[in-house]
Design a protein around this motif. Structure first.
Motif, PDB file in Angstrom:
ATOM      1  N   LEU A 214      28.834 -85.878 -26.984  1.00 36.93           N
ATOM      2  CA  LEU A 214      30.357 -84.246 -26.765  1.00 36.93           C
ATOM      3  C   LEU A 214      31.071 -84.019 -25.248  1.00 36.93           C
ATOM      4  O   LEU A 214      29.996 -84.038 -25.115  1.00 36.93           O
ATOM      5  CB  LEU A 214      29.780 -82.749 -27.629  1.00 36.93           C
ATOM      6  CG  LEU A 214      28.894 -83.127 -28.881  1.00 36.93           C
ATOM      7  CD1 LEU A 214      28.679 -81.946 -29.271  1.00 36.93           C
ATOM      8  CD2 LEU A 214      29.810 -83.110 -29.947  1.00 36.93           C
ATOM      9  N   ARG A 215      31.794 -83.938 -25.561  1.00 38.97           N
ATOM     10  CA  ARG A 215      32.805 -84.239 -24.230  1.00 38.97           C
ATOM     11  C   ARG A 215      33.782 -83.053 -24.494  1.00 38.97           C
ATOM     12  O   ARG A 215      34.494 -82.613 -25.181  1.00 38.97           O
ATOM     13  CB  ARG A 215      33.799 -85.203 -23.818  1.00 38.97           C
ATOM     14  CG  ARG A 215      32.895 -86.206 -23.455  1.00 38.97           C
ATOM     15  CD  ARG A 215      32.240 -86.316 -22.339  1.00 38.97           C
ATOM     16  NE  ARG A 215      31.350 -87.517 -21.161  1.00 38.97           N
ATOM     17  CZ  ARG A 215      29.560 -87.045 -22.367  1.00 38.97           C
ATOM     18  NH1 ARG A 215      29.397 -86.855 -22.913  1.00 38.97           N
ATOM     19  NH2 ARG A 215      29.968 -88.795 -21.931  1.00 38.97           N
ATOM     20  N   TYR A 216      33.506 -82.003 -24.022  1.00 37.71           N
ATOM     21  CA  TYR A 216      33.975 -80.521 -24.176  1.00 37.71           C
ATOM     22  C   TYR A 216      34.985 -80.204 -23.417  1.00 37.71           C
ATOM     23  O   TYR A 216      35.390 -81.176 -22.068  1.00 37.71           O
ATOM     24  CB  TYR A 216      33.331 -79.241 -23.773  1.00 37.71           C
ATOM     25  CG  TYR A 216      32.647 -79.231 -24.443  1.00 37.71           C
ATOM     26  CD1 TYR A 216      30.582 -78.816 -24.586  1.00 37.71           C
ATOM     27  CD2 TYR A 216      32.379 -78.881 -25.927  1.00 37.71           C
ATOM     28  CE1 TYR A 216      29.958 -78.933 -25.586  1.00 37.71           C
ATOM     29  CE2 TYR A 216      31.519 -78.503 -27.141  1.00 37.71           C
ATOM     30  CZ  TYR A 216      30.190 -78.358 -27.054  1.00 37.71           C
ATOM     31  OH  TYR A 216      29.267 -78.932 -27.817  1.00 37.71           O
ATOM     32  N   ASP A 217      36.182 -79.342 -23.226  1.00 38.19           N
ATOM     33  CA  ASP A 217      37.539 -79.392 -22.294  1.00 38.19           C
ATOM     34  C   ASP A 217      38.252 -80.596 -23.098  1.00 38.19           C
ATOM     35  O   ASP A 217      39.164 -80.554 -21.191  1.00 38.19           O
ATOM     36  CB  ASP A 217      37.185 -79.045 -21.392  1.00 38.19           C
ATOM     37  CG  ASP A 217      38.473 -78.731 -20.554  1.00 38.19           C
ATOM     38  OD1 ASP A 217      39.119 -77.823 -21.106  1.00 38.19           O
ATOM     39  OD2 ASP A 217      37.966 -78.505 -19.119  1.00 38.19           O
ATOM     40  N   HIS A 218      38.014 -81.213 -23.707  1.00 41.07           N
ATOM     41  CA  HIS A 218      38.808 -82.892 -23.402  1.00 41.07           C
ATOM     42  C   HIS A 218      39.767 -83.066 -23.936  1.00 41.07           C
ATOM     43  O   HIS A 218      40.016 -83.652 -25.374  1.00 41.07           O
ATOM     44  CB  HIS A 218      38.249 -83.954 -23.199  1.00 41.07           C
ATOM     45  CG  HIS A 218      36.925 -84.377 -22.348  1.00 41.07           C
ATOM     46  ND1 HIS A 218      36.366 -83.863 -21.929  1.00 41.07           N
ATOM     47  CD2 HIS A 218      37.553 -86.036 -21.778  1.00 41.07           C
ATOM     48  CE1 HIS A 218      35.988 -84.785 -20.571  1.00 41.07           C
ATOM     49  NE2 HIS A 218      36.564 -85.767 -20.804  1.00 41.07           N
ATOM     50  N   GLU A 219      41.189 -82.070 -24.443  1.00 47.24           N
ATOM     51  CA  GLU A 219      41.925 -82.343 -25.036  1.00 47.24           C
ATOM     52  C   GLU A 219      43.188 -82.697 -25.324  1.00 47.24           C
ATOM     53  O   GLU A 219      43.012 -83.909 -24.190  1.00 47.24           O
ATOM     54  CB  GLU A 219      43.317 -81.103 -25.024  1.00 47.24           C
ATOM     55  CG  GLU A 219      43.970 -80.678 -25.808  1.00 47.24           C
ATOM     56  CD  GLU A 219      45.279 -79.466 -25.288  1.00 47.24           C
ATOM     57  OE1 GLU A 219      46.338 -80.087 -26.488  1.00 47.24           O
ATOM     58  OE2 GLU A 219      45.198 -79.116 -24.440  1.00 47.24           O
ATOM     59  N   LEU A 220      43.044 -84.025 -26.344  1.00 49.18           N
ATOM     60  CA  LEU A 220      43.573 -85.454 -27.119  1.00 49.18           C
ATOM     61  C   LEU A 220      45.286 -84.647 -25.981  1.00 49.18           C
ATOM     62  O   LEU A 220      45.458 -83.955 -26.456  1.00 49.18           O
ATOM     63  CB  LEU A 220      43.765 -85.864 -28.206  1.00 49.18           C
ATOM     64  CG  LEU A 220      44.134 -86.628 -28.504  1.00 49.18           C
ATOM     65  CD1 LEU A 220      44.073 -87.903 -27.704  1.00 49.18           C
ATOM     66  CD2 LEU A 220      45.040 -86.791 -29.946  1.00 49.18           C
ATOM     67  N   LEU A 221      46.094 -85.790 -25.489  1.00 51.68           N
ATOM     68  CA  LEU A 221      47.354 -85.670 -25.236  1.00 51.68           C
ATOM     69  C   LEU A 221      47.860 -86.243 -25.900  1.00 51.68           C
ATOM     70  O   LEU A 221      49.316 -86.414 -26.195  1.00 51.68           O
ATOM     71  CB  LEU A 221      47.815 -86.398 -23.301  1.00 51.68           C
ATOM     72  CG  LEU A 221      46.451 -84.974 -22.445  1.00 51.68           C
ATOM     73  CD1 LEU A 221      46.233 -85.260 -20.857  1.00 51.68           C
ATOM     74  CD2 LEU A 221      46.324 -83.589 -23.040  1.00 51.68           C
TER      75      LEU A 221
END
Length: 605
Positions: A214-221
């Motif tokens: 899991l990679r949190y705070d990794h919003e897809l741009l």
């Protein structure tokens, strides 16, 4: 079995291969160009070798790179080596080693705080809700661990993380609204609360080993298909990645729909959407306007009504509401769930097949009489005032909008501090709302229970396919469609969970999600078995599938029930609902239909 090659690509049955380009040294972690051979962990090939996540060695041209969790070691040429330690990495991720070019190798390590360079993945998953977590568990069960799950928030759970409003609960039986492979004997009652579902999902992530991925705070741009290297170029809030396969698990109830109400921006009080609940805003003694009477409103209004000074409930169209058969699990029942696995399987199957009967009723409006009588009977029993009952009686066929279940809705809205407002809002001022009849109602809080952007998926604006168009542009031009609700022509190696026409109006979405995961895993196996690099569904296959689907939808209650619902788009099309039994969708997705796809592969020069 024959497959149609894409233009300007070498395929597995091509007798001759394009000569290799002069050796070059790409950036660390970048997938080799098409004229190279990509192999699995510790493999070797002409020009390049890639070791997947978790492997420690990649060898090429006599140079070795060893991956470490907290360091990146680069070996260049004939034995010259440098080592760089990344102090920003927590060191909990899996090491990835990639060797490329003629004697250049790079090893990077992925940690929870981010990645050193452009890390290549076999699979990238967007979203850590039920869809994303289910896919991650499926990959691990299949022996695939070269993947990451990118989540824009700081916790997993999707809609069950975001919707924290008072009274939030599931309206599908808990045994059915859970993974079939991860049954939970600890449900407190027939229908689980929001907290129970969220806790269940977090426990599943830990139990099945998803947490390290899991990679949190990794919003897809953005995510852009790279037709040269046959992979997705992915940019997140905290780093760049590439992936052979992109899976979206962002759902359709993730981004709130905010109505364009005149004057809303001039309101000086507190405004929030039900899915972004303001727990810091005490509602005790407040004059509250609730706009909308959908699934969330019928849950939170009974919870806040005893504390509010007054509630104005703005109702565009009343919903059909039936009694909710929710009962606490007795100690004896809980014991059976814990110690008799077969009993829990039986309960889940009973709920699942029982709900399939509802799909039969909704296939024609004329078959919904029994459901209408059930909901109308609940209304008559709950609301003795004939005038009020008339205002609460829908004018559309039951099921056209989702049938709601509540034992507390009707009692709450009949309390002295609740007014039902059916007139249209004409203007919102700093401290009031005005309706078409000229009435001005003073308020200090507005709660929007206005649903989500279900037919305008935000993620579609971020994904750009083979021809340079975004998925949103493609759907805007051609209509929101997909093959098997999962793959879209022009977007190779993209798999969308809960894609077009996978929404259920009669059963649990987990049933559809698990069917799609089976389809995706079969596609990944096909990629590996046939040494393919791309799968792009043939446009004819996608069109044929959707023509059949829309014909089946044509006479259902969802299309002809006389309502306007979030199932339909602005053109009146229905890109949301799966119109028939879930077992039919399972049958369509249990194997991967390779003949409906165009494929390409890299060949060994």
């Amino acid at each position: 079995m024959t497959t149609t090659p894409a233009p300007d690509r070498t395929t597995t049955n091509t007798p001759t291969a394009t000569p290799a380009a002069p050796p070059t040294t790409p950036a660390a972690g970048v997938t080799p160009a098409p004229n190279t051979t990509t192999t699995d962990a510790a493999g070797t090939g002409t020009g390049a070798a890639t070791a997947r996540a978790g492997s420690t060695t990649a060898a090429t041209a006599g140079t070795t790179a060893v991956g470490a969790t907290a360091a990146a070691t680069t070996a260049v040429g004939a034995g010259t080596a440098t080592t760089a330690t990344d102090t920003t990495i927590a060191g909990t991720g899996a090491g990835t080693a990639t060797a490329t070019g003629a004697g250049t190798a790079t090893a990077t390590a992925a940690g929870t705080a981010g990645d050193l360079a452009v890390r290549h993945l076999e699979v990238a998953i967007i979203g850590a809700g039920i869809s994303g977590l289910g896919t991650a568990i499926g990959l691990l069960k299949a022996g695939i661990d070269d993947f990451l799950v990118f989540e824009r928030a700081h916790d997993l759970g999707g809609t069950w993380r975001d919707n924290t409003y008072p009274g939030c609960a599931c309206d599908v039986q808990a045994h059915l609204y859970s993974f079939s492979f991860a049954r939970n004997p600890e449900w407190k009652s027939t229908f689980a609360t929001r907290t129970e579902v969220h806790t269940y999902l977090k426990n599943c992530a830990t139990r099945y080993g998803v947490d390290p991925h899991l990679r949190y705070d990794h919003e897809l741009l953005n995510a852009t298909w790279n037709d040269t290297h046959h992979h997705w170029d992915i940019r997140t809030k905290h780093g760049r990645y590439t992936a052979q396969v992109l899976v979206t698990g962002t759902g359709y109830l993730s981004d709130p729909a905010v109505p364009d109400l005149p004057g809303l921006d001039t309101f000086t009080g507190t405004v929030f959407h039900s899915s972004r609940w303001r727990h810091d805003h005490d509602l005790t003694g407040r004059n509250i306007a609730v706009i909308g009477t959908g699934a969330s409103a019928i849950q939170f209004v009974p919870a806040i009504q005893p504390h509010a000074a007054h509630i104005d409930l703005y109702q565009r169209t009343p919903p059909w509401v039936a009694a909710k058969p929710d009962k606490p699990n007795t100690p004896r029942h809980t014991w059976m769930l814990r110690h008799l696995p077969g009993y829990q399987r039986f309960r889940r199957a009973f709920n699942k097949h029982g709900r399939e009967i509802v799909a039969f009723f909704m296939s024609r409006p004329s078959r919904t009489t029994g459901m209408k009588n059930m909901a109308a009977g609940h209304l008559k029993k709950s609301v003795p005032d004939p005038a009020l009952r008339a205002r609460l009686t829908p004018d559309y066929t039951v099921g056209c909008k989702r049938l709601l279940f509540s034992n507390t809705w009707y009692p709450a809205i009949q309390q002295p501090n609740v007014d039902i407002v059916s007139d249209t809002i004409t203007h919102i001022g700093p401290t009031h709302i005005t309706t078409t009849d000229g009435t001005r109602r003073h308020i200090d809080t507005i709660i929007l229970a206005t649903g989500f952007t279900a037919t305008d998926r935000p993620v579609a604006h971020l994904i750009r396919g083979r021809h340079g168009h975004t998925l949103h542009d493609t759907w805007n031009r051609d209509g929101m469609t997909a093959h098997r609700g999962t793959t879209i022509h022009g977007f190779p190696n993209l798999f969308m969970l809960l894609g077009p026409n996978t929404t259920l109006g009669h059963s649990s979405q987990t049933v559809m999600i698990e069917a799609q995961i089976t389809y995706i895993l079969a596609a990944l196996k096909t990629l590996r078995t046939h040494h393919l690099t791309t799968l792009d569904v043939h446009p004819h296959a996608q069109t044929t599938y959707n023509t059949t689907l829309q014909n089946r939808l044509k006479n259902t209650v969802w299309n002809t029930g006389g309502c306007t619902s979030w199932y339909t788009d602005t053109h009146g099309n229905n890109p949301s609902i799966w119109p028939t039994y879930t077992w039919r969708f399972h049958r369509q997705t249990r194997t991967f239909d390779l003949t409906n796809y165009r494929t390409t592969t890299h060949t060994n020069p």
